[in-house]
Each structure stands twice: as structure tokens, then as C-alpha cells.
Scaffold this motif. Sequence first.
Motif, PDB file in Angstrom:
ATOM      1  N   GLY A  42       0.801  -1.220   0.000  1.00  0.00           N
ATOM      2  CA  GLY A  42       0.000   0.000   0.000  1.00  0.00           C
ATOM      3  C   GLY A  42       0.828   1.262   0.000  1.00  0.00           C
ATOM      4  N   ILE A  43       2.089   1.149   0.419  1.00  0.00           N
ATOM      5  CA  ILE A  43       2.959   2.328   0.430  1.00  0.00           C
ATOM      6  C   ILE A  43       3.610   2.454  -0.948  1.00  0.00           C
ATOM      7  CG2 ILE A  43       4.994   3.402   1.475  1.00  0.00           C
ATOM      8  CD1 ILE A  43       4.307   1.963   4.065  1.00  0.00           C
ATOM      9  N   LYS A  44       3.596   3.656  -1.500  1.00  0.00           N
ATOM     10  CA  LYS A  44       4.076   3.883  -2.862  1.00  0.00           C
ATOM     11  C   LYS A  44       5.461   4.529  -2.919  1.00  0.00           C
ATOM     12  CE  LYS A  44       0.275   2.363  -4.749  1.00  0.00           C
ATOM     13  NZ  LYS A  44       0.270   1.133  -5.561  1.00  0.00           N
ATOM     14  N   PHE A  45       5.835   5.351  -1.899  1.00  0.00           N
ATOM     15  CA  PHE A  45       7.094   6.083  -1.944  1.00  0.00           C
ATOM     16  C   PHE A  45       7.908   5.840  -0.674  1.00  0.00           C
ATOM     17  CE2 PHE A  45       4.252   8.344  -4.748  1.00  0.00           C
ATOM     18  CZ  PHE A  45       5.043   8.609  -5.852  1.00  0.00           C
ATOM     19  N   CYS A  46       9.225   5.899  -0.813  1.00  0.00           N
ATOM     20  CA  CYS A  46      10.131   5.729   0.322  1.00  0.00           C
ATOM     21  C   CYS A  46      10.088   6.984   1.181  1.00  0.00           C
ATOM     22  CB  CYS A  46      11.553   5.457  -0.175  1.00  0.00           C
ATOM     23  SG  CYS A  46      12.781   5.335   1.158  1.00  0.00           S
ATOM     24  N   ALA A  47       9.966   6.793   2.503  1.00  0.00           N
ATOM     25  CA  ALA A  47       9.878   7.933   3.407  1.00  0.00           C
ATOM     26  C   ALA A  47      11.198   8.692   3.502  1.00  0.00           C
ATOM     27  CB  ALA A  47       9.447   7.454   4.798  1.00  0.00           C
ATOM     28  N   GLU A  48      12.334   8.033   3.272  1.00  0.00           N
ATOM     29  CA  GLU A  48      13.634   8.680   3.397  1.00  0.00           C
ATOM     30  C   GLU A  48      14.133   9.214   2.053  1.00  0.00           C
ATOM     31  OE1 GLU A  48      16.332   5.971   5.158  1.00  0.00           O
ATOM     32  OE2 GLU A  48      15.193   5.791   7.051  1.00  0.00           O
ATOM     33  N   CYS A  49      14.026   8.424   1.018  1.00  0.00           N
ATOM     34  CA  CYS A  49      14.608   8.786  -0.285  1.00  0.00           C
ATOM     35  C   CYS A  49      13.626   9.534  -1.182  1.00  0.00           C
ATOM     36  CB  CYS A  49      15.110   7.539  -1.000  1.00  0.00           C
ATOM     37  SG  CYS A  49      16.274   6.569  -0.014  1.00  0.00           S
ATOM     38  N   LYS A  50      12.340   9.481  -0.864  1.00  0.00           N
ATOM     39  CA  LYS A  50      11.305  10.159  -1.630  1.00  0.00           C
ATOM     40  C   LYS A  50      11.223   9.652  -3.079  1.00  0.00           C
ATOM     41  CE  LYS A  50      10.821  12.754   1.999  1.00  0.00           C
ATOM     42  NZ  LYS A  50       9.721  12.489   2.943  1.00  0.00           N
ATOM     43  N   VAL A  51      11.567   8.393  -3.296  1.00  0.00           N
ATOM     44  CA  VAL A  51      11.482   7.806  -4.627  1.00  0.00           C
ATOM     45  C   VAL A  51      10.393   6.751  -4.629  1.00  0.00           C
ATOM     46  CG1 VAL A  51      13.914   8.248  -5.158  1.00  0.00           C
ATOM     47  CG2 VAL A  51      13.240   6.066  -4.110  1.00  0.00           C
ATOM     48  N   GLU A  52       9.921   6.400  -5.807  1.00  0.00           N
ATOM     49  CA  GLU A  52       8.846   5.429  -5.937  1.00  0.00           C
ATOM     50  C   GLU A  52       9.369   4.016  -5.649  1.00  0.00           C
ATOM     51  OE1 GLU A  52       5.322   4.191  -9.125  1.00  0.00           O
ATOM     52  OE2 GLU A  52       6.935   5.610  -9.686  1.00  0.00           O
ATOM     53  N   LEU A  53       8.578   3.281  -4.895  1.00  0.00           N
ATOM     54  CA  LEU A  53       8.967   1.923  -4.536  1.00  0.00           C
ATOM     55  C   LEU A  53       8.769   0.974  -5.720  1.00  0.00           C
ATOM     56  CD1 LEU A  53       7.373   1.698  -0.964  1.00  0.00           C
ATOM     57  CD2 LEU A  53       9.696   2.408  -1.587  1.00  0.00           C
ATOM     58  N   VAL A  54       9.526  -0.104  -5.709  1.00  0.00           N
ATOM     59  CA  VAL A  54       9.429  -1.132  -6.752  1.00  0.00           C
ATOM     60  C   VAL A  54       9.065  -2.464  -6.107  1.00  0.00           C
ATOM     61  CG1 VAL A  54      11.060   0.051  -8.260  1.00  0.00           C
ATOM     62  CG2 VAL A  54      11.905  -1.616  -6.595  1.00  0.00           C
ATOM     63  N   GLU A  55       8.515  -3.375  -6.914  1.00  0.00           N
ATOM     64  CA  GLU A  55       8.102  -4.675  -6.412  1.00  0.00           C
ATOM     65  C   GLU A  55       9.287  -5.599  -6.190  1.00  0.00           C
ATOM     66  OE1 GLU A  55       5.177  -5.630  -5.403  1.00  0.00           O
ATOM     67  OE2 GLU A  55       4.310  -3.665  -5.880  1.00  0.00           O
ATOM     68  N   GLN A  56      10.345  -5.370  -6.931  1.00  0.00           N
ATOM     69  CA  GLN A  56      11.500  -6.259  -6.804  1.00  0.00           C
ATOM     70  C   GLN A  56      12.767  -5.443  -7.047  1.00  0.00           C
ATOM     71  OE1 GLN A  56      11.453  -9.574  -9.480  1.00  0.00           O
ATOM     72  NE2 GLN A  56      13.277 -10.534  -8.613  1.00  0.00           N
ATOM     73  N   LEU A  57      13.774  -5.659  -6.181  1.00  0.00           N
ATOM     74  CA  LEU A  57      15.034  -4.949  -6.318  1.00  0.00           C
ATOM     75  C   LEU A  57      15.820  -5.460  -7.526  1.00  0.00           C
ATOM     76  CD1 LEU A  57      16.292  -4.716  -2.624  1.00  0.00           C
ATOM     77  CD2 LEU A  57      15.365  -2.883  -4.034  1.00  0.00           C
ATOM     78  N   GLN A  58      16.447  -4.521  -8.250  1.00  0.00           N
ATOM     79  CA  GLN A  58      17.262  -4.900  -9.382  1.00  0.00           C
ATOM     80  C   GLN A  58      18.643  -5.333  -8.917  1.00  0.00           C
ATOM     81  OE1 GLN A  58      17.339  -1.442 -11.832  1.00  0.00           O
ATOM     82  NE2 GLN A  58      15.390  -1.897 -12.838  1.00  0.00           N
ATOM     83  N   ASP A  59      19.327  -5.995  -9.808  1.00  0.00           N
ATOM     84  CA  ASP A  59      20.714  -6.336  -9.525  1.00  0.00           C
ATOM     85  C   ASP A  59      21.516  -5.046  -9.367  1.00  0.00           C
ATOM     86  OD1 ASP A  59      23.562  -6.929 -11.151  1.00  0.00           O
ATOM     87  OD2 ASP A  59      22.987  -8.411  -9.625  1.00  0.00           O
ATOM     88  N   GLU A  60      22.445  -5.034  -8.432  1.00  0.00           N
ATOM     89  CA  GLU A  60      23.202  -3.822  -8.103  1.00  0.00           C
ATOM     90  C   GLU A  60      23.923  -3.261  -9.327  1.00  0.00           C
ATOM     91  OE1 GLU A  60      24.473  -0.795  -5.599  1.00  0.00           O
ATOM     92  OE2 GLU A  60      23.049  -2.423  -5.218  1.00  0.00           O
ATOM     93  N   GLU A  61      24.558  -4.110 -10.085  1.00  0.00           N
ATOM     94  CA  GLU A  61      25.315  -3.652 -11.249  1.00  0.00           C
ATOM     95  C   GLU A  61      24.379  -3.072 -12.309  1.00  0.00           C
ATOM     96  OE1 GLU A  61      28.509  -5.405 -14.537  1.00  0.00           O
ATOM     97  OE2 GLU A  61      27.899  -6.615 -12.792  1.00  0.00           O
ATOM     98  N   ALA A  62      23.248  -3.745 -12.519  1.00  0.00           N
ATOM     99  CA  ALA A  62      22.289  -3.244 -13.495  1.00  0.00           C
ATOM    100  C   ALA A  62      21.680  -1.921 -13.045  1.00  0.00           C
ATOM    101  CB  ALA A  62      21.189  -4.277 -13.728  1.00  0.00           C
ATOM    102  N   HIS A  63      21.455  -1.811 -11.735  1.00  0.00           N
ATOM    103  CA  HIS A  63      20.885  -0.576 -11.191  1.00  0.00           C
ATOM    104  C   HIS A  63      21.842   0.588 -11.371  1.00  0.00           C
ATOM    105  CE1 HIS A  63      18.697   2.125  -8.603  1.00  0.00           C
ATOM    106  NE2 HIS A  63      19.752   2.241  -7.792  1.00  0.00           N
TER     107      HIS A  63
END
Length: 229
Positions: free
Chosen positions: A14-35
Amino acid sequence: MPWCPVCKNEYREGIKFCAECKVELVEQLQDEEAHNAELEEQQKIEFIRAMMAEKEEGEAQDEEEEQTVPVYHPYQNSAAKAEDNRTSGNMLLGVGIVGFLFVLLVFIDAIPVYQSTGINKYLVCGVMGALFVLFIVCGVVSMRNSKILLIKAKSEDSLLSELTRWCKDNLSADEIDRELFEEGIPEEQKYFKRTDQMKKIINDKFMNLDEALLEHFVDEYYQELFENV
């Protein structure tokens, strides 16, 4: 569960944005190198866009300055040029003739500068003689140009007189102002607009006029036309 792609914090549904970074949340984290690669690509795109915007802004500013700053063509009438050439010609001829005669007298030993003849005497006299002959030639050319410019000056005076007569019969301050602008324009802008309109009208009647001559005439006649406006 949604994740923050920056700080990697997990949030409840239900939460859409990160409270600290103010960016939109994603369903799955990307690989660090790809990110990191994605972020770098995005930064490159933003940098290119900023550079293109700055370039377009600079070109627009340069174009605006070119349109607003008038190009001035310096004018010197042919009579003044003829006088300059005549003065230069007289000076060159005088120096050349006197110098050549002096070298000639030295060469024939009428003026005993050298105690004995030799290669040094011939060399110096030859070089100095050639130099003074060049002065004489330049003086003759300047005198010839002076005569040509005097003829051109008479033609210019005739043309300026004709321009003056035509403008007195066909140009009026009220007519020029009526076609150009309404009230509220600064006086310095009025001058440029008026002179541009005057040059356009005169060019339509007298084709192939010298630009410097036309600007000189318009600047002079402007004072007479708008002195009481």
C-alpha cells in the motif's frame, strides 16, 4: 512486498514512496550492477539534455543580439579621400625626388661621402636609389588616385543633392511614424526604426546605393526630418 531501489528498505503493501529517499517503490530490487548502469545512463541523458538546452539558449540570445544591434558602415566621402591621397602623393614625390638626387650625386662623387669607389658604394647607392624610386612611383599612384577620387566626389555630390531633393518631395516624418509604431516606444528604438524605414524607402527608389553612403545620408537627413518631432 515493495522495496526502495535506493536505500533497499522494505515496506508494507500500500505504500508507494520511500519515506527517506522520496522515490517510488518497486516490487523487486534490481541487480546492483544493473541498477548502477541504469542510473549512469540516466545521468548521461540528463547531462546531454542540459547541454543542448544551454546551446539553444545561447544561439537564441546571439540571434537576438544580431537583430537588435545595428551594423555601422563607416563613411568617408571621396573628396576627403582625394585630399588624403594628394597630400600623401606630394610627400612621397618630394621625399623620393630629393632622395634620388642625393643618391645620384653621391654615386657620381659630386658629394664626397665615400673616399674610394667600391662594392660598398655601389651596393648602398643601388639599394637607396631603388627605395627612392619606389617612393616616386607610390607618389605618382597616389596623385593619380586623387584625381580619380575627385571625379567620384563630384558624382557623389550630385547623387546626394538628388537624394535630398527626392526626400523633400516624398518623405515626411508623420508618414514614416504612421507606418511604424504606436506610442510607448523608447526614443532610441524610434531612431533605429525610423532610419531603417528611410533606408528601405530610398533603396526602393535608388537601387544599388553604397551602404556606407546611404547610412551617412540617412543619418544627416534624419536630423532635418525629425528635428521638430
